[in-house]
Design an enzyme around this catalytic site. Structure first.
Site, mmCIF file in Angstrom:
data_model
loop_
_atom_site.group_PDB
_atom_site.id
_atom_site.type_symbol
_atom_site.label_atom_id
_atom_site.label_comp_id
_atom_site.label_asym_id
_atom_site.label_seq_id
_atom_site.Cartn_x
_atom_site.Cartn_y
_atom_site.Cartn_z
ATOM 1 N N ARG A 12 0.853 -1.184 0.000
ATOM 2 C CA ARG A 12 0.000 0.000 0.000
ATOM 3 C C ARG A 12 0.888 1.234 0.000
ATOM 4 O O ARG A 12 1.956 1.267 0.621
ATOM 5 C CB ARG A 12 -0.917 0.028 1.222
ATOM 6 C CG ARG A 12 -2.063 -0.986 1.177
ATOM 7 C CD ARG A 12 -3.100 -0.613 0.119
ATOM 8 N NE ARG A 12 -4.226 -1.535 0.131
ATOM 9 C CZ ARG A 12 -4.298 -2.652 -0.596
ATOM 10 N NH1 ARG A 12 -3.272 -2.984 -1.378
ATOM 11 N NH2 ARG A 12 -5.368 -3.410 -0.550
ATOM 12 N N HIS A 14 -1.153 -0.093 -9.863
ATOM 13 C CA HIS A 14 -1.753 -1.018 -8.904
ATOM 14 C C HIS A 14 -2.307 -2.266 -9.599
ATOM 15 O O HIS A 14 -3.507 -2.562 -9.551
ATOM 16 C CB HIS A 14 -2.869 -0.322 -8.113
ATOM 17 C CG HIS A 14 -3.131 -0.974 -6.776
ATOM 18 N ND1 HIS A 14 -3.595 -0.284 -5.687
ATOM 19 C CD2 HIS A 14 -3.011 -2.269 -6.366
ATOM 20 C CE1 HIS A 14 -3.748 -1.107 -4.662
ATOM 21 N NE2 HIS A 14 -3.394 -2.320 -5.054
ATOM 22 N N GLU A 63 -4.424 7.264 -5.201
ATOM 23 C CA GLU A 63 -4.585 6.537 -6.463
ATOM 24 C C GLU A 63 -5.916 6.908 -7.125
ATOM 25 O O GLU A 63 -6.933 6.976 -6.440
ATOM 26 C CB GLU A 63 -4.529 5.028 -6.211
ATOM 27 C CG GLU A 63 -3.175 4.572 -5.686
ATOM 28 C CD GLU A 63 -3.083 3.073 -5.453
ATOM 29 O OE1 GLU A 63 -4.108 2.373 -5.610
ATOM 30 O OE2 GLU A 63 -1.985 2.591 -5.120
#
Length: 320
Positions: A238, A286, A267
């Site tokens: 993360r 991601h 994000e």
């Protein structure tokens, strides 16, 4: 009368059909764009179940609008997008999808490690921009992987899977975890160290720990200063675990050699983010679990968790 479910992103029809066999389903029809907050606030009012992604902030204010909600099924391993305590107080079950993405995420982590070490993205851009005119001894020279020392911070399922891949490259593997894992140490030949020692010794530092209040900014200026100036930081966990300002300055000033990032604190990452300006950073959107097979398994498991809670059964993967 069927229970009502809201799905916050368009998912494969076969998964929707399984849920529709039991529930009345409403679904946001976009694949790429998250459901707007105002739409989610309206939709959550009367549903029994919510099928959501990490992109949705399921906070106390949103839960205050939910009058019938029994379960939040998160299609992810992490659940830091959900106020778990607020859900628990309201008797709402929270589920996640661990296990099914372990191997795929470990694949991506090792691929990111390799591409960062050997400057693959930079080399591709070098070739396509017409800069490749000759060969020179240190042209786009990277760091060796075989036989290097790998430090893993967080030895969960994905950390273990990453260690197995690293053994194939004859890497010396150090790890730091909240608790030691003697069985895994023996099986994989791992060495437990305190985090400072790991940072000082490792050629590659991979962040594998969950994001919690305790791991927020776990890697900051002090921790980066402990690393070798030839070392590489890899983060597929993360974004908030690494202080991005400190990382930018460490990379720009040669405190560490490079970084590979699949995650960011915000994000999607803003295109004017300083880290995107550096040639020694490999950045990904991601995609740790982004294989077709794995994403289907995640959706299937999220649906199973959802339906179990709707039926007042215990879901396979219950957070609270």
């Amino acid at each position: 009368m069927k229970p009502k479910v809201y799905i916050t992103r368009k998912i494969p029809n076969e998964i929707v059909s399984k849920i529709e066999a039991v529930c009345e389903v409403r679904m946001w029809q976009e694949e790429e764009k998250p459901v707007p907050r105002e739409v989610l606030e309206k939709e959550i009012a009367d549903v029994d179940g919510l099928f959501c992604l990490l992109t949705e902030s399921i906070d106390q204010a949103l839960l205050d609008r939910a009058h019938a909600l029994k379960v939040i099924s998160n299609m992810a391993v992490g659940y830091n997008n959900i106020d778990v305590e607020a859900a628990k107080k309201r008797g709402i079950r929270v589920t996640n999808t661990p296990g099914v993405l372990t191997e795929t995420t470990a694949d991506l982590t090792f691929a990111l490690l390799m591409s960062t070490a050997r400057r693959l993205v930079e080399s591709t851009e070098y070739l396509r921009s017409g800069k490749w005119e000759t060969w020179s001894p240190l042209q786009l020279a990277g760091q060796d992987i075989y036989g290097a020392t790998l430090g893993i911070i967080g030895m969960g399922r994905i950390g273990e899977a990453l260690a197995r891949r690293a053994k194939g490259f004859n890497m010396n593997i150090l790890y730091y975890n909240r608790s030691r894992k003697p069985v895994v140490e023996k099986e994989l030949g791992l060495q437990y160290t305190e985090m400072d020692e790991l940072l000082q010794e490792a050629d590659f530092v991979c962040i594998m720990t969950p994001y919690t209040p305790e791991t927020n900014n776990l890697i900051g200026e002090r921790e980066l200063s402990l690393m070798k100036n030839t070392s590489i930081l890899i983060n597929t966990a993360r974004g908030g675990i690494v202080n991005e300002d400190a990382l930018y300055h460490a990379l720009k000033n040669g405190v560490i050699w490079a970084a590979g990032l699949d995650v960011f604190e915000k994000e999607p990452v803003p295109l004017d983010h300083p880290l995107l300006t550096l040639p020694n950073v490999v950045t990904l959107p991601h995609i740790g679990s982004a294989s077709i097979k794995t994403r289907m398994k995640m959706a299937e498991l999220a649906a199973e968790n959802l339906l179990a809670a709707i039926r007042n059964e215990t879901p396979k993967h219950l957070v609270v």
